[in-house]
Design a protein around this motif. Structure first.
Motif, PDB file in Angstrom:
ATOM      1  N   ARG A 250      62.985  61.962   6.964  1.00  0.00           N
ATOM      2  CA  ARG A 250      62.423  60.819   7.058  1.00  0.00           C
ATOM      3  C   ARG A 250      63.424  59.932   7.616  1.00  0.00           C
ATOM      4  O   ARG A 250      63.273  58.988   8.287  1.00  0.00           O
ATOM      5  N   GLN A 251      64.898  60.030   6.761  1.00  0.00           N
ATOM      6  CA  GLN A 251      65.870  59.005   7.407  1.00  0.00           C
ATOM      7  C   GLN A 251      66.242  59.198   8.759  1.00  0.00           C
ATOM      8  O   GLN A 251      66.599  58.017   9.462  1.00  0.00           O
ATOM      9  N   ALA A 252      66.275  60.362   9.207  1.00  0.00           N
ATOM     10  CA  ALA A 252      66.726  60.763  10.441  1.00  0.00           C
ATOM     11  C   ALA A 252      65.611  60.016  11.589  1.00  0.00           C
ATOM     12  O   ALA A 252      65.842  59.278  12.743  1.00  0.00           O
ATOM     13  N   VAL A 253      64.217  60.221  11.172  1.00  0.00           N
ATOM     14  CA  VAL A 253      63.380  59.479  11.904  1.00  0.00           C
ATOM     15  C   VAL A 253      63.478  58.002  11.957  1.00  0.00           C
ATOM     16  O   VAL A 253      63.333  57.419  12.987  1.00  0.00           O
ATOM     17  N   ASN A 258      64.696  52.321  14.109  1.00  0.00           N
ATOM     18  CA  ASN A 258      65.631  51.153  13.723  1.00  0.00           C
ATOM     19  C   ASN A 258      66.256  50.830  15.274  1.00  0.00           C
ATOM     20  O   ASN A 258      66.820  49.867  15.804  1.00  0.00           O
ATOM     21  N   ALA A 259      66.640  52.088  15.991  1.00  0.00           N
ATOM     22  CA  ALA A 259      67.577  51.942  17.204  1.00  0.00           C
ATOM     23  C   ALA A 259      66.309  51.476  18.301  1.00  0.00           C
ATOM     24  O   ALA A 259      67.022  51.470  19.472  1.00  0.00           O
ATOM     25  N   GLY A 260      65.096  51.477  18.132  1.00  0.00           N
ATOM     26  CA  GLY A 260      64.187  50.870  19.408  1.00  0.00           C
ATOM     27  C   GLY A 260      63.783  52.251  20.201  1.00  0.00           C
ATOM     28  O   GLY A 260      63.347  52.024  21.328  1.00  0.00           O
ATOM     29  N   ARG A 355      62.838  62.885  15.505  1.00  0.00           N
ATOM     30  CA  ARG A 355      61.810  61.924  16.187  1.00  0.00           C
ATOM     31  C   ARG A 355      61.026  62.669  17.095  1.00  0.00           C
ATOM     32  O   ARG A 355      59.778  62.462  16.853  1.00  0.00           O
ATOM     33  N   MET A 356      61.271  63.277  18.000  1.00  0.00           N
ATOM     34  CA  MET A 356      60.536  63.946  18.861  1.00  0.00           C
ATOM     35  C   MET A 356      59.606  65.003  18.229  1.00  0.00           C
ATOM     36  O   MET A 356      58.257  65.213  18.829  1.00  0.00           O
ATOM     37  N   THR A 357      60.280  65.775  17.410  1.00  0.00           N
ATOM     38  CA  THR A 357      59.483  66.961  16.888  1.00  0.00           C
ATOM     39  C   THR A 357      58.353  66.087  15.974  1.00  0.00           C
ATOM     40  O   THR A 357      57.040  66.697  16.110  1.00  0.00           O
ATOM     41  N   ILE A 358      58.639  65.125  15.288  1.00  0.00           N
ATOM     42  CA  ILE A 358      57.699  64.545  14.360  1.00  0.00           C
ATOM     43  C   ILE A 358      56.543  64.020  14.997  1.00  0.00           C
ATOM     44  O   ILE A 358      55.343  63.989  14.913  1.00  0.00           O
TER      45      ILE A 358
END
Length: 453
Positions: A250-253, A258-260, A355-358
């Motif tokens: 969750r933190q990685a996603v 946050n980075a847009g 992020r891409m995986t989720i």
């Protein structure tokens, strides 16, 4: 000479082959003649040239005996090469070049019995696509599309085996595709097909059920099963980023949000030339080629739309610049997705792969897909246990020697975040053929392919 046609593969070659009942006799005869020639060379004393010639012919006879034992057919190409070698050897002996003559005459027997090579069959793409679309519960099914593969179809065309040959080994990639009820008979037929071509069988990435079928089929010359890792498969319906277990994920996603970072999911065939160039530029950053390696778990034809059912997840930073993408193959009527190779820019934000995986998993849920395969975890037990025995420590060090090709431990640590390790996969081979099988498997998987078909 006769033409042998495999209705399953449409694989044709002009070849000569002795009847099965005659082969043992010819094999023993070639062996005895070779031994007699060796004895004659030792006892004759007719000069160095005669001894050389007798030994060369004896060695050629041993190669022929071995080829007959392995059921290798003799083609017109083989005969031509052998005749040329004999002519070269004869001229060399007449010119007193004994070393060249010895090698050429001995090589004639080797050339006569060289193993045949399989032929890539890109023309079968449509048939393969139909079978992949009907294949269920197999994350490796989409990798049957690799353009360098040959295919063995059953007579009804409802199931097929994808394979390639190397140094006399028919290396099967993954499990059969198509109707699972036809797999037992298909494997039996392929085993006979390989035997008639003088090929020994090895299987790379066999699933649990297919492993049982192969071992039943090859009971007379059993294939040993060596576990090489596990599938990592997300059950789309039950997966959720909740609880302490998925905190790091969750933190990685969250960091990417946050980075847009934004993502889009599109079919590979739908991307524009501009987008394709943008994504290939990411690949080129790594100077590793555009997926020129691979056999059982990596596809070729990156981003050119050749393979059916390829889905892309594209990540863009806050400025709209592409910073990563993942390609997924589909099977089981689009209900199962399997990742090919993920790519990201060297200066992409942290967490871009997660992020891409989720986001892909969420997309899969929205379209009613059942499973998403997140690559293959090789030797997970080796990495998860830090208290290693001496043998495990040696294996651990050996695995890291291949980091230049594939960082298996880094991949394991990424996949571990999803807590979805599934069934084992195996390499199947005969114990007495470990060395040639290992050479064939490793070179097929990791050596760059010279061309795409």
């Amino acid at each position: 000479m006769r033409t042998r046609v495999s209705t399953g593969t449409r694989y044709r070659e002009i070849s000569g082959s002795a009847p099965a009942t005659l082969r043992p006799i010819l094999c023993v005869a070639a062996l005895l003649i070779s031994l007699a020639l060796v004895y004659g060379a030792i006892r004759a004393g007719h000069g160095l040239r005669s001894e050389h010639w007798l030994l060369a012919v004896a060695l050629a006879g041993l190669f022929v005996a071995r080829g007959l034992h392995l059921f290798r057919p003799v083609t017109l190409v083989h005969v031509t090469m052998a005749v040329v070698a004999i002519v070269v050897g004869d001229f060399a002996y007449r010119a007193d070049h004994l070393g060249i003559g010895f090698v050429a005459i001995a090589a004639a027997g080797l050339m006569l019995m060289l193993p045949q090579r399989s032929t890539p069959q890109p023309q079968e793409l449509c048939r393969v696509a139909g079978l992949v679309d009907r294949t269920e519960d197999d994350p490796l099914a989409p990798f049957a599309f690799h353009s360098s593969k040959s295919y063995y179809f059953n007579e009804a065309g409802t199931a097929a085996i994808a394979y390639r040959t190397r140094i006399g080994m028919a290396v099967v990639a993954g499990d059969p595709i198509g109707n699972a009820d036809d797999f037992p008979e298909l494997i039996n037929e392929f085993a006979e097909f390989a035997r008639l071509h003088g090929w020994r069988i090895a299987v790379l990435g066999a699933g649990v059920r297919a492993t049982q079928l192969w071992r039943i089929t090859t009971e007379k010359h059993p294939l040993a099963a060596v576990a090489i890792g596990r599938d990592v498969v997300i059950d789309v319906d039950t997966f959720a980023l909740e609880g302490r277990t998925f905190r790091n994920l969750r933190q990685a996603v969250s960091r990417t949000h946050n980075a847009g970072v934004s993502t889009e999911i599109v079919w590979e065939t739908a991307i524009s030339d501009e987008t394709r160039a943008e994504l290939l530029a990411i690949v080129d950053e790594w100077h590793a080629g555009r997926q020129t390696r691979g056999f059982s778990m990596i596809l070729d034809h990156l981003l050119d739309g050749r393979h059916p059912g390829m889905l892309l997840v594209i990540a863009r930073d806050a400025t709209g610049r592409a910073v990563g993408f993942q390609r997924y193959g589909t099977n089981s009527a689009g209900l199962e997705l399997s990742i090919d190779v993920p790519w990201r820019s060297k200066n992409s934000p942290n967490g871009i792969d997660e992020r891409m995986t989720i986001d892909l998993i969420e997309h899969a849920k929205s379209i009613g897909a059942r499973r998403v395969s997140l690559a293959f975890a090789a030797f997970p037990e080796l990495f998860e246990n830090e208290q290693r025995s001496l043998g495990a420590s040696v294996a651990y060090a050996t695995v890291h020697m291949g980091d230049a090709l594939l960082c298996l431990e880094s991949l394991y640590r990424f996949l571990r975040k999803f807590r979805s390790f599934g069934d084992q996969r195996f390499v199947l081979l005969r114990p007495v053929e470990v060395i040639p099988a290992a050479f064939a498997l490793l070179t097929l998987e990791f050596m760059p392919n010279r061309s795409q078909y």
